[in-house]
Design a protein around this motif. Structure first.
Motif, PDB file in Angstrom:
ATOM      1  N   LEU A  35     -21.710  17.821   5.000  1.00 45.49           N
ATOM      2  CA  LEU A  35     -21.285  19.188   4.751  1.00 45.49           C
ATOM      3  C   LEU A  35     -21.449  19.507   3.269  1.00 45.49           C
ATOM      4  O   LEU A  35     -21.581  18.607   2.428  1.00 45.49           O
ATOM      5  CB  LEU A  35     -19.832  19.377   5.178  1.00 45.49           C
ATOM      6  CG  LEU A  35     -19.550  19.115   6.661  1.00 45.49           C
ATOM      7  CD1 LEU A  35     -18.049  19.209   6.946  1.00 45.49           C
ATOM      8  CD2 LEU A  35     -20.327  20.083   7.548  1.00 45.49           C
ATOM      9  N   HIS A  36     -21.421  20.799   2.959  1.00 43.05           N
ATOM     10  CA  HIS A  36     -21.709  21.254   1.607  1.00 43.05           C
ATOM     11  C   HIS A  36     -20.473  21.886   0.978  1.00 43.05           C
ATOM     12  O   HIS A  36     -19.678  22.544   1.659  1.00 43.05           O
ATOM     13  CB  HIS A  36     -22.873  22.247   1.627  1.00 43.05           C
ATOM     14  CG  HIS A  36     -24.142  21.637   2.140  1.00 43.05           C
ATOM     15  ND1 HIS A  36     -25.116  21.144   1.312  1.00 43.05           N
ATOM     16  CD2 HIS A  36     -24.574  21.413   3.407  1.00 43.05           C
ATOM     17  CE1 HIS A  36     -26.113  20.647   2.045  1.00 43.05           C
ATOM     18  NE2 HIS A  36     -25.798  20.799   3.321  1.00 43.05           N
ATOM     19  N   GLY A  62     -18.751  28.736  10.174  1.00 39.01           N
ATOM     20  CA  GLY A  62     -19.396  27.647   9.464  1.00 39.01           C
ATOM     21  C   GLY A  62     -18.535  26.942   8.449  1.00 39.01           C
ATOM     22  O   GLY A  62     -18.967  25.951   7.850  1.00 39.01           O
ATOM     23  N   HIS A  64     -15.626  24.517   7.446  1.00 38.16           N
ATOM     24  CA  HIS A  64     -14.868  23.410   8.040  1.00 38.16           C
ATOM     25  C   HIS A  64     -13.517  23.214   7.369  1.00 38.16           C
ATOM     26  O   HIS A  64     -12.583  22.730   8.015  1.00 38.16           O
ATOM     27  CB  HIS A  64     -15.683  22.120   7.953  1.00 38.16           C
ATOM     28  CG  HIS A  64     -16.797  22.056   8.940  1.00 38.16           C
ATOM     29  ND1 HIS A  64     -16.899  21.090   9.911  1.00 38.16           N
ATOM     30  CD2 HIS A  64     -17.879  22.864   9.122  1.00 38.16           C
ATOM     31  CE1 HIS A  64     -17.980  21.284  10.633  1.00 38.16           C
ATOM     32  NE2 HIS A  64     -18.610  22.351  10.164  1.00 38.16           N
ATOM     33  N   VAL A 114     -15.581  23.699   2.101  1.00 38.02           N
ATOM     34  CA  VAL A 114     -16.484  22.771   2.770  1.00 38.02           C
ATOM     35  C   VAL A 114     -17.075  23.490   3.977  1.00 38.02           C
ATOM     36  O   VAL A 114     -16.336  23.941   4.867  1.00 38.02           O
ATOM     37  CB  VAL A 114     -15.728  21.502   3.212  1.00 38.02           C
ATOM     38  CG1 VAL A 114     -16.681  20.535   3.886  1.00 38.02           C
ATOM     39  CG2 VAL A 114     -15.048  20.845   2.015  1.00 38.02           C
ATOM     40  N   ALA A 115     -18.393  23.612   3.987  1.00 37.04           N
ATOM     41  CA  ALA A 115     -19.035  24.397   5.038  1.00 37.04           C
ATOM     42  C   ALA A 115     -20.362  23.756   5.446  1.00 37.04           C
ATOM     43  O   ALA A 115     -20.803  22.765   4.848  1.00 37.04           O
ATOM     44  CB  ALA A 115     -19.268  25.834   4.566  1.00 37.04           C
ATOM     45  N   GLU A 116     -20.991  24.350   6.442  1.00 38.99           N
ATOM     46  CA  GLU A 116     -22.231  23.787   6.986  1.00 38.99           C
ATOM     47  C   GLU A 116     -23.424  24.018   6.079  1.00 38.99           C
ATOM     48  O   GLU A 116     -24.462  23.378   6.258  1.00 38.99           O
ATOM     49  CB  GLU A 116     -22.475  24.366   8.380  1.00 38.99           C
ATOM     50  CG  GLU A 116     -21.438  23.883   9.392  1.00 38.99           C
ATOM     51  CD  GLU A 116     -21.558  24.564  10.744  1.00 38.99           C
ATOM     52  OE1 GLU A 116     -22.534  25.333  10.928  1.00 38.99           O
ATOM     53  OE2 GLU A 116     -20.687  24.336  11.594  1.00 38.99           O
ATOM     54  N   SER A 117     -23.314  24.929   5.135  1.00 41.78           N
ATOM     55  CA  SER A 117     -24.378  25.129   4.148  1.00 41.78           C
ATOM     56  C   SER A 117     -23.747  25.575   2.835  1.00 41.78           C
ATOM     57  O   SER A 117     -22.598  26.058   2.806  1.00 41.78           O
ATOM     58  CB  SER A 117     -25.380  26.192   4.620  1.00 41.78           C
ATOM     59  OG  SER A 117     -24.789  27.489   4.568  1.00 41.78           O
ATOM     60  N   ALA A 121     -20.572  28.187   2.170  1.00 41.53           N
ATOM     61  CA  ALA A 121     -19.460  27.750   1.330  1.00 41.53           C
ATOM     62  C   ALA A 121     -19.226  28.725   0.183  1.00 41.53           C
ATOM     63  O   ALA A 121     -18.071  29.050  -0.152  1.00 41.53           O
ATOM     64  CB  ALA A 121     -19.733  26.342   0.796  1.00 41.53           C
ATOM     65  N   GLN A 272     -15.806  12.794   6.301  1.00 41.48           N
ATOM     66  CA  GLN A 272     -17.169  13.299   6.470  1.00 41.48           C
ATOM     67  C   GLN A 272     -17.909  13.235   5.143  1.00 41.48           C
ATOM     68  O   GLN A 272     -17.306  13.396   4.070  1.00 41.48           O
ATOM     69  CB  GLN A 272     -17.157  14.751   6.976  1.00 41.48           C
ATOM     70  CG  GLN A 272     -16.867  14.874   8.463  1.00 41.48           C
ATOM     71  CD  GLN A 272     -17.153  16.278   8.963  1.00 41.48           C
ATOM     72  OE1 GLN A 272     -16.318  17.164   8.814  1.00 41.48           O
ATOM     73  NE2 GLN A 272     -18.309  16.479   9.560  1.00 41.48           N
ATOM     74  N   LEU A 274     -20.048  14.563   2.058  1.00 42.95           N
ATOM     75  CA  LEU A 274     -20.048  15.851   1.382  1.00 42.95           C
ATOM     76  C   LEU A 274     -21.087  15.867   0.270  1.00 42.95           C
ATOM     77  O   LEU A 274     -21.361  14.832  -0.355  1.00 42.95           O
ATOM     78  CB  LEU A 274     -18.675  16.131   0.764  1.00 42.95           C
ATOM     79  CG  LEU A 274     -17.461  16.159   1.691  1.00 42.95           C
ATOM     80  CD1 LEU A 274     -16.192  16.400   0.886  1.00 42.95           C
ATOM     81  CD2 LEU A 274     -17.621  17.210   2.774  1.00 42.95           C
TER      82      LEU A 274
END
Length: 778
Positions: A35-36, A62, A64, A114-117, A121, A272, A274
Motif C-alpha cells: 500500500l502507498h 481505496g 485502508h 494508507v491507500a491503494e495508490s 492517499a 502490510q 508500505l
C-alpha cells in the motif's frame, strides 16, 4: 604481472546497469499487497494541535487507514532518538514520528494516509481535518535570542540549544599588539541539498512475527536500524535495513527521519507492506537543509599582511529540531583556522532553535561556512593593505615543514586537531600556474571596453576519514570470482569501482571478476555510513586489509598444494603460481577445497573458507586541501554573473581513480556555485516557505557552468595504509568563497564589498547603483 588498477582512471562498474535503465531505486520496489502512504503535514510553522478528524478520509474509496499517533496505541508517543547527544545541549528537542500536541515547522508529519495508490492517499490526506491553534513563530535568526522573542517550542525558556566555544593562543595579546585589526559581519543563507532522487521508504513486515525489512534511500542504513530498534524496543537482528541504488545524498540522507519511524510503526500495526516516496514539494519542507549563520568577526594581521588571529561570535540557525545534535555547529567550529597558521582563535557559536526546517550537514557540513569566513577575511586584509590576495595566503599558510601541524582546536571528541600532510602554498601556486599570470592586463583591457572581469582565489583544508570504522569481507567463490561485502553505502560516488580496484590489485584478478555488495544490514554485520568524506579512507582501507589477508592465505595454501615455498609464490590472473614456472593452482580451486567436503579433513593449520573480514578504525583524521581560482564577468546593467573559468588544485593524497575524483570535484564545485549565486531558501515573517519549486528556488544549470579545470597534488597521508584522503566535499568547500571574491574583484570600481552569499542579480545592481559595499544587515 596483472594490471595495476590503483591510480588508474578505469570506467565505473556501476554505470552499465544505470545508463541502460536497470538501476533499482526505492521507487522501483514492488511487493505484492503493498500500500502507498501520503502524509498530512503541518501548514503552520508553530501551532498547537487541538484535534484531528479523519473520519471522512477513512471512508474514501481505496483508503485502508488514516493513522495518527493515537492510533499507534502509545508506540509513537516518545520523541525520536537523539543520535549524537552532548552534555552542553540545554534543550533536547527532536521530532515525533507523528505530531500530536504541537507542530514546530511547516512540513511536520501529523498523520499518514494508507491507500491503494499514492494519488488516492494524497486525495484523502487533503480531507483530514486538523484543528490548529497558531502560535508565534521564531523566524528571525538575528533576534531569536532577544528577551521576549517568540520561542520555537512553547514553554521553552528561550531558543538557545547550546553555546559552543573554541580557541587557542593569547587572544588579547595578539589583537592588542597587531598593527591591523579589521571587523566584518558575514551572513551565510540557508539552502537545501536537492539530490536528483528524493527520499523514499519501503517497509515489509515479516508475516511470521515482529520483524521487518526496510529499503530506504539513506546514507546510513546501520544508523536507521540502530535508532529504530532503540525506539521500538526491538533487537537489531529483527530489523533489516538496505539502501538500494540511491540517486544522490549530499548529507541530508544521513538523517534518520520521522517518515522512517512512522512507516516502520505503521507497517507492523497494519501487518502490510508500505511505500512512501517523497515528492519534490515535500523535499522543500521535509528534508533537512543547511547554512543559516550570522557572524561578527575580527581579524588581526601584521604589517606584512600575515594573518595573526581571528575572533568572532556566530548565531547558528539549527531549525526546529536537533536531528543531528549539534554536529553541524561543532564541525564549523573545529574547521578553524583552516589552512592558516594563526597565533590565536577565539570563536563562540550560539546554536538556536527557529520554526524552520532543521539544519543538518549538507555537502561540506559547515566547512564551507568556515572557509567562506576565513577567505573573506583574507581578502579583506589584502584589500585594506593593498596586497595580492594570494600573497596574504602564502604568508599565512601552514608550511609543509610544520606537518604534522596541531592547530590548537579540538575535534568533537575533544582530541586535538592535527593536520597530517600537505603543501598549501604549493597547491595554490599550482592553481595559479594552471590559470595563468595575465589576468590583470586582461582585466584592465576589458574595463577600457566597459566590461567588468574579476578573479578570486580561495583555499581550504578539510578533515576527512571520520571515526570510528568501516569494514569489509572478501570471499573467493569456487568459480574464482571475488565477492566483496561492506556496510559503506553509496549514492553515486563509485564505491563499487574503487573497492574493486583495491581488491583486484591485491588478489591478482580482473576488475570485472570482483562483485561488490553494500549497504545491507543483512549482508554485512556492522557499518557506520557515508558522511564526511570518509569511505575511501575507512572503507577502502578495510578492503585493502581484507584483501591482503585473503592473498596471504591463498599463497599459503597454494604453496602447500604445489609443494613449493611461499616465498616463491606469485598471485596473477586468478592463479597462485610458482614464479618462473607454469605450475599454478586457481583461486577458485583453493576456495573450493577450503569450503570443505563431507568426510574429508581440512588442511592442517588452515581455517575453512578463502575469506577474510577486516575493520579499519580511524584514530586520527586525514586532511585534504586545495585552492580554487575563479574568473567571472559581471553585466553591470543586469547584474548577471557569468563564470568564465574555474581552476581547481586539489590534494586528497593518493588517487585511487583520478577520473572519479575529478567527477567528485566537478560536482562539488557546481554545488558551491549554486550556494554562491543561486540557492536561497526564503521564509516569510510567519515561517511560511516561499521558495518551494524550481521557479523560485534556483539551481545551477549545465548551460551556466564553466569548464572546470583540475590539477592534482598527491601528499600521501601517513594515517591509513592506502595514503588516501577524502574527496567528496573538497569541490564545494572553497567554491562560494572563490566565486564571491571574483565578483567583488569585478565590482571593485564601484567600491563593492561582499560579505554574504548567495548574491542575486538584484544585489549586484544595487551595489553598483549605490557605489557602496553590499554587506550583511546589521
Amino acid at each position: 604481472m596483472g594490471a595495476r588498477y590503483f591510480g588508474a582512471s578505469v570506467r565505473r562498474l556501476e554505470d552499465p546497469k544505470l545508463i541502460t535503465g536497470r538501476g533499482a531505486y526505492v521507487d522501483d520496489i514492488a511487493i505484492p499487497g503493498m500500500l502507498h502512504v501520503a502524509f498530512v503535514r503541518s501548514p503552520h510553522a508553530h501551532a498547537r494541535i487541538e484535534g484531528i478528524d479523519a473520519e471522512f478520509a477513512r471512508s474514501m474509496p481505496g483508503v485502508h487507514a488514516v493513522i495518527t499517533a493515537a492510533d499507534l496505541e502509545g508506540k509513537a508517543d516518545a520523541p525520536m532518538i537523539l543520535p549524537v547527544p552532548a552534555p552542553i545541549i540545554k534543550q533536547v528537542k527532536t521530532q515525533y514520528p507523528l505530531a500530536f500536541r504541537s507542530v514546530h515547522a511547516v512540513g511536520d508529519t501529523v498523520a499518514m494516509v494508507v491507500a491503494e495508490s499514492r494519488a488516492l492517499a494524497e486525495d484523502a490526506a487533503a480531507m483530514v481535518m486538523v484543528d490548529y491553534e497558531p502560535l508565534p513563530a521564531s523566524v528571525d535568526l538575528a533576534h531569536a535570542l532577544d528577551p521576549g522573542a517568540p520561542v520555537a517550542h512553547e514553554g521553552s525558556p528561550d531558543n538557545l540549544i547550546a553555546t559552543l566555544k573554541g580557541g587557542f593562543g593569547d587572544v588579547a595579546g595578539v589583537f592588542g599588539k597587531a598593527p591591523h585589526v579589521f571587523k566584518e559581519r558575514i551572513e551565510i543563507h540557508r539552502g537545501g541539498c536537492h539530490s536528483m532522487e528524493c527520499r523514499g521508504i519501503v517497509v515489509r513486515p515479516d508475516p511470521m512475527g515482529d520483524r521487518f525489512e526496510m529499503w530506504s534511500s539513506t546514507q546510513v542504513p546501520y544508523m536507521v536500524r540502530r535508532y529504530l530498534a532503540q525506539y521500538m524496543g526491538m533487537e537489531e537482528s529483527a530489523i533489516r535495513v538496505a539502501a538500494p541504488d540511491v540517486g544522490g545524498g549530499f548529507g541530508p540522507k544521513a538523517v534518520v527521519y520521522a517518515e522512517e519511524y512512522a512507516l516502520a510503526l505503521a507497517a507492523l500495526h497494519l501487518r502490510q507492506p508500505l511505500k512512501w516516496i517523497e515528492d519534490r514539494r515535500e523535499h522543500f519542507v521535509a528534508t533537512t537543509q543547511q547554512r543559516d549563520q550570522i557572524w561578527d568577526l575580527e581579524v588581526a594581521a601584521d604589517e606584512n599582511g600575515r594573518m595573526l588571529g581571528v575572533k568572532g561570535v556566530c548565531l547558528h540557525d539549527n531549525g526546529a529540531y536537533i536531528p543531528y545534535g549539534i554536529v553541524l555547529a561543532a564541525t564549523g567550529m573545529a574547521s578553524f583556522p583552516g589552512p592558516y597558521a594563526l597565533e590565536c582563535v577565539d570563536v563562540t557559536m550560539h546554536s538556536i532553535f527557529t520554526n524552520m526546517v532543521p539544519n543538518t550537514p549538507v555537502r561540506g557540513a559547515a566547512r564551507p561556512n568556515t572557509c567562506f569566513l576565513l577567505e573573506r577575511l583574507a581578502d579583506l586584509v589584502a584589500t585594506k593593505l593593498g596586497m595580492d590576495p594570494a600573497e596574504v595566503r602564502r604568508r599565512s599558510f601552514v608550511k609543509p615543514e610544520q606537518m604534522p601541524y596541531t592547530t590548537g582546536m579540538k575535534a568533537r571528541d575533544g582530541s586535538p586537531v592535527a593536520y597530517d600532510s600537505g603543501d598549501y602554498a604549493g597547491c595554490l601556486d599550482m592553481a595559479l600556474e594552471k590559470y595563468g599570470r595575465d589576468f590583470r592586463a586582461r582585466q584592465a583591457a576589458a574595463r577600457a571596453q566597459g566590461r567588468y572581469l574579476g578573479m578570486g582565489v580561495a583555499s581550504y583544508v578539510e578533515d576527512t576519514g571520520l571515526a570510528p570504522f568501516e569494514g569489509a569481507t572478501i570471499k573467493i567463490q569456487p568459480d574464482g570470482k571475488v565477492h566483496l561485502q561492506t556496510g559503506a553505502a553509496a549514492q553515486g560516488q563509485g564505491h563499487k569501482t574503487v573497492f574493486a580496484q583495491i581488491a583486484a590489485d591485491q588478489l591478482g584478478v580482473r576488475l570485472e571478476d570482483v562483485t561488490v555488495e553494500a549497504a545491507d544490514t543483512a549482508a554485512f554485520p556492522l557499518g557506520i555510513g557515508t558522511v564526511a568524506s570518509r569511505v575511501a579512507v575507512l572503507g577502502g582501507s578495510s578492503v585493502h586489509m581484507a584483501a591482503i589477508e585473503v592473498r596471504g592465505k591463498a599463497i599459503k595454501v597454494g604453496a602447500m598444494l604445489l609443494e613449493a615455498a611461499e616465498a616463491d609464490m606469485v598471485l596473477e590472473e586468478g592463479f597462485v603460481k610458482v614464479a618462473g614456472t607454469d605450475r599454478k593452482v586457481g583461486l577458485g580451486e583453493i576456495a573450493l577445497k577450503l569450503n570443505g567436503l563431507f568426510g574429508t579433513p581440512m588442511m592442517k593449520g588452515i581455517e575453512p573458507g578463502l575469506s577474510a573480514t577486516s575493520y579499519f578504525e580511524a584514530r586520527e583524521l586525514t586532511f585534504a586541501n586545495g585552492s580554487n581560482v575563479c574568473e567571472v564577468e559581471v553585466d553591470v546593467e543586469t547584474g548577471a554573473v557569468k563564470i568564465l573559468r574555474y581552476v581547481v588544485a586539489h590534494d586528497c593524497g593518493r588517487l585511487i581513480n583520478p577520473m572519479l575524483v575529478d567527477g567528485q570535484i566537478r560536482g562539488g564545485v557546481v554545488h558551491g556555485i549554486g550556494n554562491a549565486l543561486y540557492e536561497r531558501m526564503i521564509y516569510d515573517e510567519s515561517g511560511q516557505p516561499l521558495t518551494t519549486n524550481y521557479g523560485e528556488y534556483l539551481l545551477p544549470l549545465a548551460t551556466e557552468m564553466p569548464r572546470i579545470e583540475i590539477v592534482h597534488m598527491e601528499s600521501p597521508s601517513p594515517r591509513n595504509p592506502l595514503g588516501v584522503k577524502g574527496a567528496g566535499e573538497g569541490g564545494t568547500i572553497p567554491a562560494a568563497a572563490a566565486v564571491i571574491a571574483a565578483v567583488e574583484d569585478a565590482l571593485a570600481p564601484f567600491g563593492a564589498r561582499i560579505m554574504k552569499h548567495p548574491i542575486s542579480p538584484q544585489d549586484v545592481v544595487e551595489m553598483i547603483e549605490a557605489g557602496t559595499p553590499a554587506v550583511a544587515a546589521e
